[in-house]
Motif scaffolding. Structure first.
Motif, PDB file in Angstrom:
ATOM      1  N   PRO A   1       0.594  -1.295   0.082  1.00  0.00           N
ATOM      2  CA  PRO A   1       0.006   0.160   0.077  1.00  0.00           C
ATOM      3  C   PRO A   1       0.812   1.200  -0.113  1.00  0.00           C
ATOM      4  O   PRO A   1       1.917   1.142   0.737  1.00  0.00           O
ATOM      5  CB  PRO A   1      -0.631  -0.276   1.260  1.00  0.00           C
ATOM      6  N   ALA A   2       0.557   2.256  -0.949  1.00  0.00           N
ATOM      7  CA  ALA A   2       1.230   3.404  -0.821  1.00  0.00           C
ATOM      8  C   ALA A   2       1.187   4.126   0.539  1.00  0.00           C
ATOM      9  O   ALA A   2       0.233   4.122   0.982  1.00  0.00           O
ATOM     10  CB  ALA A   2       0.599   4.219  -2.024  1.00  0.00           C
ATOM     11  N   SER A   3       2.315   4.551   1.050  1.00  0.00           N
ATOM     12  CA  SER A   3       2.156   5.277   2.343  1.00  0.00           C
ATOM     13  C   SER A   3       1.547   6.592   2.375  1.00  0.00           C
ATOM     14  O   SER A   3       1.722   7.321   1.431  1.00  0.00           O
ATOM     15  CB  SER A   3       3.620   5.428   2.608  1.00  0.00           C
ATOM     16  N   VAL A   4       0.705   6.790   3.323  1.00  0.00           N
ATOM     17  CA  VAL A   4      -0.130   8.235   3.587  1.00  0.00           C
ATOM     18  C   VAL A   4       0.540   8.580   4.857  1.00  0.00           C
ATOM     19  O   VAL A   4       0.704   7.984   5.954  1.00  0.00           O
ATOM     20  CB  VAL A   4      -1.683   7.738   3.725  1.00  0.00           C
ATOM     21  N   ASP A   5       0.946   9.651   4.812  1.00  0.00           N
ATOM     22  CA  ASP A   5       1.738  10.324   6.107  1.00  0.00           C
ATOM     23  C   ASP A   5       0.938  11.302   6.581  1.00  0.00           C
ATOM     24  O   ASP A   5       0.250  12.246   6.338  1.00  0.00           O
ATOM     25  CB  ASP A   5       2.773  11.427   5.471  1.00  0.00           C
ATOM     26  N   LEU A   6       0.592  10.739   7.949  1.00  0.00           N
ATOM     27  CA  LEU A   6      -0.216  11.292   9.104  1.00  0.00           C
ATOM     28  C   LEU A   6       0.772  11.895  10.037  1.00  0.00           C
ATOM     29  O   LEU A   6       0.379  12.028  11.385  1.00  0.00           O
ATOM     30  CB  LEU A   6      -1.273  10.407   9.438  1.00  0.00           C
ATOM     31  N   ARG A   7       2.003  12.214   9.775  1.00  0.00           N
ATOM     32  CA  ARG A   7       2.922  12.655  10.761  1.00  0.00           C
ATOM     33  C   ARG A   7       2.515  14.300  10.957  1.00  0.00           C
ATOM     34  O   ARG A   7       2.227  15.061   9.854  1.00  0.00           O
ATOM     35  CB  ARG A   7       4.325  12.650  10.746  1.00  0.00           C
ATOM     36  N   ALA A   8       2.732  14.885  11.976  1.00  0.00           N
ATOM     37  CA  ALA A   8       2.667  16.368  12.193  1.00  0.00           C
ATOM     38  C   ALA A   8       3.984  17.115  11.484  1.00  0.00           C
ATOM     39  O   ALA A   8       4.830  16.631  11.464  1.00  0.00           O
ATOM     40  CB  ALA A   8       2.268  16.630  13.611  1.00  0.00           C
ATOM     41  N   GLY A   9       3.395  18.232  10.899  1.00  0.00           N
ATOM     42  CA  GLY A   9       4.484  19.208  10.562  1.00  0.00           C
ATOM     43  C   GLY A   9       4.777  19.632   9.149  1.00  0.00           C
ATOM     44  O   GLY A   9       5.213  20.637   8.884  1.00  0.00           O
TER      45      GLY A   9
ATOM     46  N   ILE B   1       0.347   3.443   6.724  1.00  0.00           N
ATOM     47  CA  ILE B   1       0.307   4.817   7.142  1.00  0.00           C
ATOM     48  C   ILE B   1       1.392   4.978   8.120  1.00  0.00           C
ATOM     49  O   ILE B   1       1.825   4.484   9.089  1.00  0.00           O
ATOM     50  CB  ILE B   1      -1.164   4.608   8.105  1.00  0.00           C
ATOM     51  N   SER B   2       2.106   6.212   7.908  1.00  0.00           N
ATOM     52  CA  SER B   2       3.228   6.859   8.705  1.00  0.00           C
ATOM     53  C   SER B   2       2.821   7.551   9.760  1.00  0.00           C
ATOM     54  O   SER B   2       1.831   8.535   9.584  1.00  0.00           O
ATOM     55  CB  SER B   2       4.052   7.550   7.616  1.00  0.00           C
ATOM     56  N   VAL B   3       3.069   7.224  11.037  1.00  0.00           N
ATOM     57  CA  VAL B   3       2.534   7.831  12.279  1.00  0.00           C
ATOM     58  C   VAL B   3       3.486   8.165  13.100  1.00  0.00           C
ATOM     59  O   VAL B   3       4.762   7.753  13.072  1.00  0.00           O
ATOM     60  CB  VAL B   3       1.378   7.097  12.901  1.00  0.00           C
ATOM     61  N   ASP B   4       3.453   9.176  13.767  1.00  0.00           N
ATOM     62  CA  ASP B   4       4.698   9.871  14.745  1.00  0.00           C
ATOM     63  C   ASP B   4       4.251   9.642  16.295  1.00  0.00           C
ATOM     64  O   ASP B   4       3.172   9.564  16.887  1.00  0.00           O
ATOM     65  CB  ASP B   4       4.511  11.454  14.717  1.00  0.00           C
ATOM     66  N   ALA B   5       5.177   8.952  16.840  1.00  0.00           N
ATOM     67  CA  ALA B   5       4.901   8.676  18.370  1.00  0.00           C
ATOM     68  C   ALA B   5       5.456   9.730  19.135  1.00  0.00           C
ATOM     69  O   ALA B   5       6.464  10.466  18.920  1.00  0.00           O
ATOM     70  CB  ALA B   5       6.089   7.321  18.707  1.00  0.00           C
TER      71      ALA B   5
ATOM     72  N   GLY C   1       1.792   8.146  23.103  1.00  0.00           N
ATOM     73  CA  GLY C   1       0.617   8.458  22.164  1.00  0.00           C
ATOM     74  C   GLY C   1       1.028   8.541  21.091  1.00  0.00           C
ATOM     75  O   GLY C   1       2.148   8.143  20.469  1.00  0.00           O
ATOM     76  N   LEU C   2       0.139   8.910  19.953  1.00  0.00           N
ATOM     77  CA  LEU C   2       0.310   9.383  18.464  1.00  0.00           C
ATOM     78  C   LEU C   2       0.377  10.831  18.452  1.00  0.00           C
ATOM     79  O   LEU C   2      -0.710  11.430  18.985  1.00  0.00           O
ATOM     80  CB  LEU C   2      -0.725   8.675  17.770  1.00  0.00           C
ATOM     81  N   VAL C   3       1.270  11.426  17.624  1.00  0.00           N
ATOM     82  CA  VAL C   3       1.220  13.022  17.437  1.00  0.00           C
ATOM     83  C   VAL C   3       0.458  12.980  15.893  1.00  0.00           C
ATOM     84  O   VAL C   3       1.399  12.704  14.893  1.00  0.00           O
ATOM     85  CB  VAL C   3       2.398  13.735  17.323  1.00  0.00           C
ATOM     86  N   LEU C   4      -0.768  12.938  15.576  1.00  0.00           N
ATOM     87  CA  LEU C   4      -1.392  12.477  14.525  1.00  0.00           C
ATOM     88  C   LEU C   4      -1.735  13.985  13.673  1.00  0.00           C
ATOM     89  O   LEU C   4      -2.486  14.929  14.177  1.00  0.00           O
ATOM     90  CB  LEU C   4      -2.777  12.041  14.756  1.00  0.00           C
ATOM     91  N   GLY C   5      -1.065  14.024  12.769  1.00  0.00           N
ATOM     92  CA  GLY C   5      -1.150  15.213  11.628  1.00  0.00           C
ATOM     93  C   GLY C   5      -2.076  15.006  10.529  1.00  0.00           C
ATOM     94  O   GLY C   5      -2.392  13.813  10.209  1.00  0.00           O
ATOM     95  N   PHE C   6      -2.865  15.936  10.129  1.00  0.00           N
ATOM     96  CA  PHE C   6      -3.899  15.624   9.139  1.00  0.00           C
ATOM     97  C   PHE C   6      -3.636  16.739   7.976  1.00  0.00           C
ATOM     98  O   PHE C   6      -4.777  16.622   7.285  1.00  0.00           O
ATOM     99  CB  PHE C   6      -5.202  15.850   9.634  1.00  0.00           C
ATOM    100  N   ALA C   7      -2.724  17.377   7.790  1.00  0.00           N
ATOM    101  CA  ALA C   7      -2.711  18.336   6.848  1.00  0.00           C
ATOM    102  C   ALA C   7      -1.970  17.916   5.477  1.00  0.00           C
ATOM    103  O   ALA C   7      -2.284  18.012   4.590  1.00  0.00           O
ATOM    104  CB  ALA C   7      -1.828  19.597   7.227  1.00  0.00           C
ATOM    105  N   ALA C   8      -1.007  16.953   5.622  1.00  0.00           N
ATOM    106  CA  ALA C   8      -0.250  16.663   4.450  1.00  0.00           C
ATOM    107  C   ALA C   8      -0.903  15.836   3.411  1.00  0.00           C
ATOM    108  O   ALA C   8      -0.759  16.084   2.273  1.00  0.00           O
ATOM    109  CB  ALA C   8       1.118  15.818   4.933  1.00  0.00           C
ATOM    110  N   PRO C   9      -1.725  14.761   3.554  1.00  0.00           N
ATOM    111  CA  PRO C   9      -2.169  13.842   2.746  1.00  0.00           C
ATOM    112  C   PRO C   9      -3.497  14.524   1.912  1.00  0.00           C
ATOM    113  O   PRO C   9      -3.956  15.619   2.296  1.00  0.00           O
ATOM    114  CB  PRO C   9      -2.644  12.765   3.350  1.00  0.00           C
ATOM    115  N   ALA C  10      -3.656  14.056   0.759  1.00  0.00           N
ATOM    116  CA  ALA C  10      -4.952  14.549   0.116  1.00  0.00           C
ATOM    117  C   ALA C  10      -6.177  14.120   0.927  1.00  0.00           C
ATOM    118  O   ALA C  10      -6.091  13.024   1.720  1.00  0.00           O
ATOM    119  CB  ALA C  10      -5.023  13.758  -1.248  1.00  0.00           C
ATOM    120  N   ARG C  11      -7.092  14.980   0.754  1.00  0.00           N
ATOM    121  CA  ARG C  11      -8.255  14.697   1.628  1.00  0.00           C
ATOM    122  C   ARG C  11      -8.723  13.322   1.515  1.00  0.00           C
ATOM    123  O   ARG C  11      -9.358  12.629   2.350  1.00  0.00           O
ATOM    124  CB  ARG C  11      -9.155  15.518   1.304  1.00  0.00           C
TER     125      ARG C  11
END
Length: 460
Positions: free
Chosen positions: A101-109, A409-413, A429-439
């Motif tokens: 699966p193509a990686s979807v980046d849910l890391r913050a920043g 899914i790339s997530v940030d610890a 926990g997870l620091v979960l970003g939601f800006a980077a990927p396409a909606r």
């Protein structure tokens, strides 16, 4: 002029230019296109395939670079045959397997580029290019940029400033590094823990001792700060990574201690423009302009391509920073400054911020709905572009990160943002970003991530 039948899959994740280059290359290798055949012009092929000329130009550039085609001035582009030294027929592919699966980046920043108006982006770069080249350095920054930042701070952050109060920077981390270099080597600087580790790294690189300081649901715990500090670095508008704002009482207390004990307060306002419920609390720089160094950046609200930020500080510190830049010849590049100034002057920056707030508020709602539907707790103020998913322990955190990666899914610890030993809340926990990927990608993977989290929490 001969062109084989070409079918482009617009639903594929592969760029159309890559698909077109592959099709022409395969046709040449298989003999459908013969050496000496003239290819249509990029304009003709774009019309035939109903794609932009950018697509056909990029495909031809790739074939020219590989040696499958050659250009003749005034005549066109011709098939050569096979790439120099390469096989005439593509090597067979190994048996197909289910693709990872193509990686979807849910890391913050990362910023939300999906809402950036590319026409406005191009206009701003053209406008910046219309300005005459510089004959010499300007250590403080471009005057148009200083004016744009002044207006931006007043309109979006409620901070009155004069353009001469503003120094251009290369971003908040670079600004922290600059301030650190004018502090006495060996100085102690307090930093939130958990907190922004790039800032900690910039301080350490300048020979500064970093002192981890606790945070809680009201932000930095001011009464827990030691007395022998030179400065305190904090993110009061939207604490990174816990996502809380510094309470009004603590803001007053922090400024009071800074004045009484001779500290600088480094206020990193990395995404302060992004709040979705009420107006942000007043900036620390508005409460204590004599002791607060205000730091801002365009990286989170526009793009890190600009490499641009700003610093508003008391005159004495500004003078030290300008003197250090002059003595060392270091200064932020002015190209990004001029692009941001052009975006602001045209009104495109304000329009972009309105779109960005609306989009990120909706994305945050999608995250909350999906995870809470899975029974997963989520914390953080309605602001910025990340939330926190508390987890019971580090072992669960590691399991979730690994399981999410296996699902693409790339997530940030949270562990990555903890600087020092001692009690913290939370510790995992997870620091979960939601800006980077396409909606569309965000909507697709949120239920998957919810399932991963639910399973890990059930096991825990």
């Amino acid at each position: 002029m001969h062109v084989p039948p070409i079918v482009l899959d617009r639903g594929s994740g592969r760029p159309l230019s890559v698909q077109l280059a592959d099709a022409l290359r395969t046709a040449a290798a298989g003999g459908v296109l013969r050496p000496g055949d003239r290819l249509p012009s990029t304009r003709e092929l774009a019309v035939a395939l109903q794609v932009s000329r950018t697509v056909t130009s990029a495909a031809y550039d790739q074939l020219l670079a590989e040696g499958w085609a050659a250009g003749r001035r005034g005549a066109g582009t011709f098939v050569v045959g096979s790439a120099p030294g390469g096989p005439t027929v593509p090597a067979p592919r190994p048996p197909s397997r289910s693709p990872a699966p193509a990686s979807v980046d849910l890391r913050a920043g990362s910023p939300c580029l999906e809402v950036l108006d590319r026409a406005a982006w191009r206009r701003a770069w053209r406008a910046a290019g219309d300005v005459a080249p510089d004959a010499g350095p300007e250590p403080a920054g471009d005057t148009g940029f200083q004016l744009a930042v002044t207006e931006h701070l007043l309109r979006h952050r409620g901070l009155p400033a004069d353009p001469s109060d503003v120094l251009a920077t290369a971003g908040t981390s670079a600004a922290v590094a600059e301030v650190a270099r004018v502090l006495r080597r060996g100085s102690r600087v307090g930093i939130e823990d958990p907190g922004y580790q790039r800032a900690a790294g910039a301080l350490r690189a300048a020979g500064i001792e970093v002192v981890p300081c606790p945070v809680d649901d009201d932000g930095l715990v001011v009464e827990a700060l030691p007395a022998d500090l030179t400065a305190v670095y904090c993110t009061p508008a939207h604490q990174f990574p816990l996502g809380r704002r510094l309470s009004a009482a603590r803001r007053v207390a922090l400024v009071a201690r800074a004045r009484a004990e001779g500290w600088w307060v480094l206020e990193d306002d990395y995404d302060g423009e992004l709040r979705y419920d009420v107006a942000p609390l007043p900036l620390l720089a508005a409460l204590g302009p004599d002791v607060v160094v205000h730091l801002g950046t365009s990286s989170k609200v526009v793009s890190p391509t600009l490499g641009t930020g700003w610093l508003v500080a008391p005159a004495s510190l500004r003078a030290e920073l300008v003197a250090a830049r002059t003595a060392t010849g270091t200064r932020p590049a002015r190209a990004g400054q001029r692009v941001l100034a052009a975006l602001a002057a045209s009104g495109d920056l304000s329009r972009h911020l309105r779109r960005l707030r609306r989009e990120l508020a909706e994305r945050r709602g999608l995250v909350l709905h999906a995870l809470r539907a899975a029974g997963v707790p989520v914390t953080g103020d309605p602001a910025g572009a990340h939330v926190l998913v508390p987890l019971p322990d580090r072992a669960t955190e590691e399991v979730v990160v690994a399981a999410a990666a296996a699902a693409g899914i790339s997530v940030d610890a949270l562990a990555r943002h903890l600087a020092g030993p001692g009690p913290h809340r939370p510790t995992a926990g997870l620091v979960l970003g939601f800006a980077a990927p396409a909606r569309a990608d965000l909507v697709r993977v949120l239920p998957v991530l919810g399932g991963v989290l639910r399973e890990a929490l059930d096991r825990a």
